[in-house]
Each structure stands twice: as structure tokens, then as C-alpha cells.
Design a protein around this motif. Structure first.
Motif, PDB file in Angstrom:
ATOM      1  N   PHE A  60       0.777  -1.156   0.041  1.00 23.58           N
ATOM      2  CA  PHE A  60       0.000  -0.065   0.121  1.00 23.58           C
ATOM      3  C   PHE A  60       0.854   1.366  -0.159  1.00 23.58           C
ATOM      4  O   PHE A  60       0.464   2.285  -0.737  1.00 23.58           O
ATOM      5  CB  PHE A  60      -1.074   0.058   1.241  1.00 23.58           C
ATOM      6  N   LEU A  61       1.914   1.379   0.690  1.00 26.12           N
ATOM      7  CA  LEU A  61       2.966   2.465   0.829  1.00 26.12           C
ATOM      8  C   LEU A  61       3.418   2.781  -0.536  1.00 26.12           C
ATOM      9  O   LEU A  61       3.626   3.858  -0.943  1.00 26.12           O
ATOM     10  CB  LEU A  61       3.950   2.003   1.784  1.00 26.12           C
ATOM     11  N   TYR A  94       2.280   1.613  -3.462  1.00 27.83           N
ATOM     12  CA  TYR A  94       1.199   2.169  -4.470  1.00 27.83           C
ATOM     13  C   TYR A  94       0.642   3.825  -4.180  1.00 27.83           C
ATOM     14  O   TYR A  94       0.566   4.535  -4.879  1.00 27.83           O
ATOM     15  CB  TYR A  94       0.044   1.340  -4.254  1.00 27.83           C
ATOM     16  N   PHE A  95       0.678   4.140  -2.870  1.00 31.05           N
ATOM     17  CA  PHE A  95       0.215   5.361  -2.312  1.00 31.05           C
ATOM     18  C   PHE A  95       1.388   6.250  -2.815  1.00 31.05           C
ATOM     19  O   PHE A  95       1.097   7.453  -3.452  1.00 31.05           O
ATOM     20  CB  PHE A  95       0.276   5.348  -0.853  1.00 31.05           C
ATOM     21  N   VAL A  96       2.720   6.001  -2.652  1.00 29.22           N
ATOM     22  CA  VAL A  96       3.705   6.930  -3.172  1.00 29.22           C
ATOM     23  C   VAL A  96       3.898   7.027  -4.701  1.00 29.22           C
ATOM     24  O   VAL A  96       3.975   7.970  -5.169  1.00 29.22           O
ATOM     25  CB  VAL A  96       5.099   6.342  -2.466  1.00 29.22           C
ATOM     26  N   ARG A 114      -0.098   8.722  -5.655  1.00 29.71           N
ATOM     27  CA  ARG A 114      -0.499   9.734  -5.016  1.00 29.71           C
ATOM     28  C   ARG A 114       0.673  10.501  -4.340  1.00 29.71           C
ATOM     29  O   ARG A 114       0.757  10.559  -2.993  1.00 29.71           O
ATOM     30  CB  ARG A 114      -1.403   9.527  -4.050  1.00 29.71           C
ATOM     31  N   GLY A 165      -0.017  13.414  -2.328  1.00 28.16           N
ATOM     32  CA  GLY A 165      -0.720  13.054  -0.815  1.00 28.16           C
ATOM     33  C   GLY A 165       0.186  12.394  -0.002  1.00 28.16           C
ATOM     34  O   GLY A 165      -0.002  12.565   1.316  1.00 28.16           O
ATOM     35  N   ALA A 166       1.155  11.653  -0.358  1.00 30.98           N
ATOM     36  CA  ALA A 166       2.171  10.933   0.280  1.00 30.98           C
ATOM     37  C   ALA A 166       3.097  11.976   0.871  1.00 30.98           C
ATOM     38  O   ALA A 166       3.290  11.711   2.241  1.00 30.98           O
ATOM     39  CB  ALA A 166       2.899   9.658  -0.349  1.00 30.98           C
ATOM     40  N   VAL A 173       1.182  13.476   3.898  1.00 32.50           N
ATOM     41  CA  VAL A 173       1.039  12.475   5.054  1.00 32.50           C
ATOM     42  C   VAL A 173       2.379  12.798   5.775  1.00 32.50           C
ATOM     43  O   VAL A 173       2.717  12.766   6.804  1.00 32.50           O
ATOM     44  CB  VAL A 173       0.686  11.212   4.564  1.00 32.50           C
TER      45      VAL A 173
END
Length: 53
Positions: A14-15, A17-19, A22, A25-26, A29
């Protein structure tokens, strides 16, 4: 033990994918978490200063 590995690798996936998809957004955060850690460190420093004075 098995579920611990499943959650760990799921979190890593997930990390990544998120980076990757997005990055703004990462980054936000990371800034928020870093800011929170700095506030906690400042509070701990103020507490320790108050104990010694």
C-alpha cells in the motif's frame, strides 16, 4: 505469525502504491507526521526543562 507477515507486506504494498500514484498526498502525510513528532518532542523538552528549573 502468518497474519503478521500478511499485514506487513500488505502495508508495504500500500505504501509503494500510495507513493507511486499519489505522491502529493504521500508528501502531505509525511509532513503531517513529521510535524506531529516535532510537537511531541518540543512538549517532552518543555516538560524536562520544567523538571530541572
Amino acid at each position: 505469525m502468518f497474519w503478521k507477515k500478511v499485514f506487513l507486506w500488505g502495508g508495504v504494498a500500500f505504501l509503494i502504491y500510495f507513493v507511486a500514484f499519489r505522491p502529493d498526498g504521500a508528501a502531505q502525510v509525511c509532513r503531517s507526521v513529521g510535524g506531529g513528532l516535532m510537537v511531541m518532542a518540543q512538549g517532552m523538552g518543555d516538560f524536562l526543562t520544567g523538571l530541572t528549573t
